[in-house]
Design a protein around this motif. Structure first.
Motif, PDB file in Angstrom:
ATOM      1  N   PRO A   1      -9.687  -5.995   3.851  1.00 22.98           N
ATOM      2  CA  PRO A   1      -9.718  -5.475   2.477  1.00 22.98           C
ATOM      3  C   PRO A   1      -8.416  -5.788   1.759  1.00 22.98           C
ATOM      4  N   VAL A   2      -8.503  -5.922   0.426  1.00 18.88           N
ATOM      5  CA  VAL A   2      -7.337  -6.147  -0.413  1.00 18.88           C
ATOM      6  C   VAL A   2      -7.091  -4.874  -1.217  1.00 18.88           C
ATOM      7  N   ALA A   3      -5.894  -4.331  -1.103  1.00 20.78           N
ATOM      8  CA  ALA A   3      -5.569  -3.098  -1.815  1.00 20.78           C
ATOM      9  C   ALA A   3      -5.420  -3.389  -3.298  1.00 20.78           C
ATOM     10  N   GLY A   4      -5.610  -2.330  -4.105  1.00 24.08           N
ATOM     11  CA  GLY A   4      -5.414  -2.455  -5.543  1.00 24.08           C
ATOM     12  C   GLY A   4      -6.729  -2.351  -6.275  1.00 24.08           C
ATOM     13  N   GLY A   5      -6.708  -1.552  -7.358  1.00 22.43           N
ATOM     14  CA  GLY A   5      -7.920  -1.387  -8.148  1.00 22.43           C
ATOM     15  C   GLY A   5      -8.799  -0.293  -7.578  1.00 22.43           C
ATOM     16  N   THR A   6      -9.536   0.373  -8.442  1.00 24.18           N
ATOM     17  CA  THR A   6     -10.390   1.478  -8.011  1.00 24.18           C
ATOM     18  C   THR A   6     -11.847   1.263  -8.408  1.00 24.18           C
ATOM     19  N   GLN A   7     -12.122   0.393  -9.364  1.00 26.95           N
ATOM     20  CA  GLN A   7     -13.484   0.246  -9.866  1.00 26.95           C
ATOM     21  C   GLN A   7     -14.327  -0.685  -9.008  1.00 26.95           C
ATOM     22  N   ASN A   8     -13.706  -1.683  -8.410  1.00 25.67           N
ATOM     23  CA  ASN A   8     -14.428  -2.657  -7.599  1.00 25.67           C
ATOM     24  C   ASN A   8     -13.676  -2.886  -6.290  1.00 25.67           C
ATOM     25  N   VAL A   9     -14.303  -3.650  -5.410  1.00 26.89           N
ATOM     26  CA  VAL A   9     -13.761  -3.869  -4.069  1.00 26.89           C
ATOM     27  C   VAL A   9     -13.398  -5.342  -3.924  1.00 26.89           C
ATOM     28  N   MET A  10     -12.281  -5.615  -3.262  1.00 23.66           N
ATOM     29  CA  MET A  10     -11.890  -6.988  -2.972  1.00 23.66           C
ATOM     30  C   MET A  10     -11.674  -7.150  -1.474  1.00 23.66           C
ATOM     31  N   VAL A  11     -12.149  -8.254  -0.954  1.00 21.90           N
ATOM     32  CA  VAL A  11     -12.032  -8.570   0.468  1.00 21.90           C
ATOM     33  C   VAL A  11     -11.498  -9.992   0.592  1.00 21.90           C
ATOM     34  N   ARG A  12     -10.514 -10.171   1.439  1.00 18.65           N
ATOM     35  CA  ARG A  12      -9.961 -11.506   1.710  1.00 18.65           C
ATOM     36  C   ARG A  12     -10.577 -12.021   3.000  1.00 18.65           C
ATOM     37  N   PHE A  13     -10.883 -13.326   3.018  1.00 19.33           N
ATOM     38  CA  PHE A  13     -11.381 -13.934   4.252  1.00 19.33           C
ATOM     39  C   PHE A  13     -11.070 -15.418   4.218  1.00 19.33           C
ATOM     40  N   GLU A  14     -11.320 -16.088   5.336  1.00 20.80           N
ATOM     41  CA  GLU A  14     -11.151 -17.531   5.418  1.00 20.80           C
ATOM     42  C   GLU A  14     -12.434 -18.150   5.944  1.00 20.80           C
ATOM     43  N   ARG A  15     -12.661 -19.377   5.486  1.00 22.69           N
ATOM     44  CA  ARG A  15     -13.801 -20.141   6.006  1.00 22.69           C
ATOM     45  C   ARG A  15     -13.465 -21.620   5.888  1.00 22.69           C
ATOM     46  N   GLY A  16     -13.631 -22.340   6.978  1.00 19.37           N
ATOM     47  CA  GLY A  16     -13.325 -23.761   6.966  1.00 19.37           C
ATOM     48  C   GLY A  16     -11.865 -24.036   6.644  1.00 19.37           C
ATOM     49  N   GLY A  17     -10.977 -23.096   7.023  1.00 23.85           N
ATOM     50  CA  GLY A  17      -9.555 -23.272   6.771  1.00 23.85           C
ATOM     51  C   GLY A  17      -9.126 -22.964   5.350  1.00 23.85           C
ATOM     52  N   VAL A  18     -10.043 -22.443   4.528  1.00 22.48           N
ATOM     53  CA  VAL A  18      -9.738 -22.144   3.122  1.00 22.48           C
ATOM     54  C   VAL A  18      -9.785 -20.635   2.910  1.00 22.48           C
ATOM     55  N   PRO A  19      -8.747 -20.049   2.294  1.00 25.70           N
ATOM     56  CA  PRO A  19      -8.768 -18.611   2.020  1.00 25.70           C
ATOM     57  C   PRO A  19      -9.506 -18.305   0.717  1.00 25.70           C
ATOM     58  N   TYR A  20     -10.162 -17.161   0.676  1.00 21.71           N
ATOM     59  CA  TYR A  20     -10.891 -16.712  -0.505  1.00 21.71           C
ATOM     60  C   TYR A  20     -10.661 -15.216  -0.711  1.00 21.71           C
ATOM     61  N   ILE A  21     -10.907 -14.787  -1.953  1.00 19.67           N
ATOM     62  CA  ILE A  21     -11.030 -13.368  -2.270  1.00 19.67           C
ATOM     63  C   ILE A  21     -12.438 -13.148  -2.787  1.00 19.67           C
ATOM     64  N   LEU A  22     -13.139 -12.213  -2.171  1.00 19.81           N
ATOM     65  CA  LEU A  22     -14.462 -11.799  -2.636  1.00 19.81           C
ATOM     66  C   LEU A  22     -14.303 -10.527  -3.454  1.00 19.81           C
ATOM     67  N   ARG A  23     -14.848 -10.515  -4.664  1.00 23.12           N
ATOM     68  CA  ARG A  23     -14.805  -9.320  -5.501  1.00 23.12           C
ATOM     69  C   ARG A  23     -16.243  -8.871  -5.744  1.00 23.12           C
ATOM     70  N   ARG A  24     -16.502  -7.606  -5.512  1.00 25.61           N
ATOM     71  CA  ARG A  24     -17.862  -7.076  -5.601  1.00 25.61           C
ATOM     72  C   ARG A  24     -17.822  -5.611  -6.033  1.00 25.61           C
ATOM     73  N   PRO A  25     -18.970  -5.039  -6.413  1.00 25.71           N
ATOM     74  CA  PRO A  25     -18.990  -3.609  -6.750  1.00 25.71           C
ATOM     75  C   PRO A  25     -18.759  -2.758  -5.502  1.00 25.71           C
ATOM     76  N   PRO A  26     -18.398  -1.505  -5.691  1.00 22.01           N
ATOM     77  CA  PRO A  26     -18.318  -0.597  -4.534  1.00 22.01           C
ATOM     78  C   PRO A  26     -19.699  -0.411  -3.930  1.00 22.01           C
ATOM     79  N   GLN A  27     -19.736   0.075  -2.703  1.00 21.72           N
ATOM     80  CA  GLN A  27     -21.025   0.224  -2.015  1.00 21.72           C
ATOM     81  C   GLN A  27     -21.951   1.137  -2.797  1.00 21.72           C
ATOM     82  N   HIS A  28     -21.392   2.201  -3.361  1.00 21.86           N
ATOM     83  CA  HIS A  28     -22.165   3.077  -4.236  1.00 21.86           C
ATOM     84  C   HIS A  28     -21.788   2.709  -5.668  1.00 21.86           C
ATOM     85  N   ALA A  29     -22.438   1.681  -6.166  1.00 20.79           N
ATOM     86  CA  ALA A  29     -22.049   1.102  -7.447  1.00 20.79           C
ATOM     87  C   ALA A  29     -22.269   2.078  -8.595  1.00 20.79           C
ATOM     88  N   ARG A  30     -21.379   2.003  -9.592  1.00 17.33           N
ATOM     89  CA  ARG A  30     -21.574   2.750 -10.821  1.00 17.33           C
ATOM     90  C   ARG A  30     -22.663   2.071 -11.644  1.00 17.33           C
TER      91      ARG A  30
END
Length: 337
Positions: free
Chosen positions: A35-64
């Motif tokens: 998980p990436v800290a910061g922000g309260t309205q949405n969720v950010m997750v960092r991951f890597e795939r194929g040697g490339v880093p990404y940030i995924l931004r999505r709604p919270p699990q219980h979306a508004r």
């Protein structure tokens, strides 16, 4: 950590991998998920795939109610800005056709100055001073972008005329909360009247960030440059000078976290040198920012009376509201300092 059977909130990583494959992105297992800290309205997750880093931004699990639409708009903004000089996170790909909406962006190499300063910033007063000017420069760059990149994105007609009535209606709506006695805000009526009497007659529409202040800026680790402007969920087409007013009204003066920053007047001067917009009414924009933010914060005070927010938080934000209206009165009578 790999993608097998991992579900990050409402986005399954196996499905994410298949979606990335469809878009020709680097293949392989999804690893280094965090998980990436910061922000309260949405969720950010960092991951890597194929040697490339990404940030995924999505709604919270219980979306508004509007979480998906907010991210849909945000992805559209980042797509429009991707090939401009604006310091926005670089969008990689977005899934907006169905819900949950999410998008991938490149990680930003930078830090948030409101949580503390690294070196060399902590020891170099020249870098700290320049940070404010770089904030103005990054905002001026956004103000130069053609708003036609986002057709139909906002309602610039009558934008300034709507501001005071819109926020007074917001304040009135707090009366629906049980126990709230109504706003006790010295200077409320006088500030509203001054804003209406001194509203700029015209403006040139442009792309607005909508919440442009220090906490939404990431600074480069090696100097004062703004690495990225983040949290675009309030972006619209309106008057970009609203962003400038917001920046200077919320700029930390004498902050323990960031001492030695440029003054609001220096920030305005830097913006003026980089923009052909008319800044003769800059005091109006700063007062408008104090007015709007004060009313927004008063909402938590009202909710605290109804038991919907902690009372100590409500009291603290009410005190901040009073400070903002006092700041507005100072600007009205003494101009921006």
């Amino acid at each position: 950590m790999t993608s097998t059977h991992i579900d990050v909130g409402s986005v399954d990583l196996d499905e994410l991998g298949a979606w990335m494959d469809e878009r020709g992105l680097p293949a392989g297992p999804i690893t280094e998920v965090a998980p990436v800290a910061g922000g309260t309205q949405n969720v950010m997750v960092r991951f890597e795939r194929g040697g490339v880093p990404y940030i995924l931004r999505r709604p919270p699990q219980h979306a508004r109610a509007k979480s998906n639409e907010v991210l849909r708009r945000e992805a559209r903004v980042l797509a429009a800005l991707r090939d401009t000089p604006v310091a926005a996170p670089r969008l990689v790909a977005a899934q907006t056709a169905r819900e949950p909406v999410f998008y991938l962006m490149e990680p930003v190499e930078g830090f948030n100055a409101t949580t503390g300063l690294p070196e060399p910033h902590a020891s170099d007063p020249a870098i700290r001073h320049r940070m404010g000017l770089e904030a103005a420069s990054a905002l001026a760059e956004l103000g130069r972008v053609d708003p036609d990149l986002l057709p139909g994105f906002g309602r610039p007609e009558g934008f300034l005329e709507r501001q005071v009535p819109r926020w007074l209606r917001e304040l009135d709506s707090y009366g629906e909360l049980d126990g709230y006695p109504g706003p006790d805000i010295p200077g409320l009526e006088e500030t509203a009247r001054w804003l209406e009497d001194n509203r700029p007659a015209t403006f040139r529409p442009g792309i607005m960030h909508g919440d442009y202040h220090l906490a939404n800026l990431m600074f480069a680790h090696d100097g004062p440059r703004v690495a990225a402007i983040v949290d675009w969920e309030m972006c619209t087409i309106g008057d970009p000078l609203i962003d400038l007013g917001w920046l200077v009204a919320m700029w930390p003066m004498g902050s323990a976290h960031v001492p030695g920053l440029a003054s609001p007047r220096e920030i305005v001067g830097c913006y003026a040198a980089l923009s052909d917009r008319d800044l003769s009414a800059v005091d109006w924009y700063a007062v408008m920012a104090c007015f709007k933010l004060g009313i927004v914060l008063e909402g938590t005070h009202a909710r605290a009376f109804a038991g919907k927010a902690p009372r100590d938080l409500g009291d603290a934000l009410h005190a901040a509201t009073l400070d903002l209206f006092a700041r507005a009165a100072h600007i009205i009578h003494n101009s921006l300092d």
